[in-house]
Design an enzyme around this catalytic site. Sequence first.
Site, short mmCIF file in Angstrom:
data_model
loop_
_atom_site.label_atom_id
_atom_site.label_comp_id
_atom_site.label_asym_id
_atom_site.label_seq_id
_atom_site.Cartn_x
_atom_site.Cartn_y
_atom_site.Cartn_z
N SER A 102 1.72 -2.68 -4.45
CA SER A 102 3.53 -2.90 -3.59
C SER A 102 3.91 -4.61 -4.87
O SER A 102 3.16 -4.65 -5.75
CB SER A 102 2.52 -4.38 -2.44
OG SER A 102 4.30 -4.60 -2.36
N TYR B 148 -1.41 -11.47 2.33
CA TYR B 148 -0.41 -9.34 1.97
C TYR B 148 -0.46 -9.74 0.40
O TYR B 148 -0.94 -8.70 -0.39
CB TYR B 148 0.49 -9.20 2.53
CG TYR B 148 0.96 -8.09 2.25
CD1 TYR B 148 0.52 -6.53 3.38
CD2 TYR B 148 1.85 -7.67 1.53
CE1 TYR B 148 0.97 -5.81 2.35
CE2 TYR B 148 2.41 -6.38 0.73
CZ TYR B 148 2.13 -5.43 1.78
OH TYR B 148 2.66 -4.20 1.08
#
Length: 274
Positions: A165, A178
Amino acid sequence: MTESSSITALSQYGNDFPAANVSGKRILITGGASGIGAASAKVLANRGARVIIADLASEAGQAIAKEASEHQKDMVFHKVDVADKDSVNALFAFAMQQFGGLDVVINNAGIDHKPKPMHELSDDDFDRNIAVNLKGVWHCMRAALACMLKEGVAGKPGHVINVASVAGLRSSPMISAYSAAKHGVMGLTKSAAIEYAKANIRFNAVCPSFIDTPMVQNTLSQLDERGQKAIVKASPLRRLGKVEEISGAVAWLCSDESSFMNGHALTLDGGMLA
């Protein structure tokens, strides 16, 4: 080379090497029951790859595999919990039994957590994100290596693609757990790329920004209107990405056209990090 011979060469190249050709490749993708994973699985199967999709969501995964089979595509489903090493090992044993080997493994399974300041984030939220988003990738990378090393040393290339990501490449306020996991995925990817290059096994990462998936929609649903607009406007294109825009890039990575790419973070963010 004359102009006519150059044109002939280009024509022959186009005929001999169709773009992003994955026909016959044996590909395993985790998190394949929805979002980027499902879109990638469908694209790969449509282009002639033999695909195993793995996920905790059995009903959704089986439905995708069944639909593909009904259209004469080579796709099967296997349930997996990537946070469980035994479950991962069982998945890869199934893949070897099914295909006799693996050309590409795409580690896409992941979860999110409710956006909140770090001091309000629970240990359970942090631990779960690390268990799935980082250690799950670790389990799958090691299992992939166990399947690919013999073939790699013998000259048959292997490729592991980790879906990370932009949160693994930059600061990510309010989603610190995350982000920490995705930074870890980038570290694993780059380290493995160097360690196993001589064994003919490559490691790369795909780093999307906010893509219109069920997970991102879940995150948006937990934010107020201001927060939702901020996420959409984070990209200079002023929109969420589409799963098709990521799956096309994944398909290219799975093809031999990406054969000199190793240890790279392929960023698909609409210009967010420009």
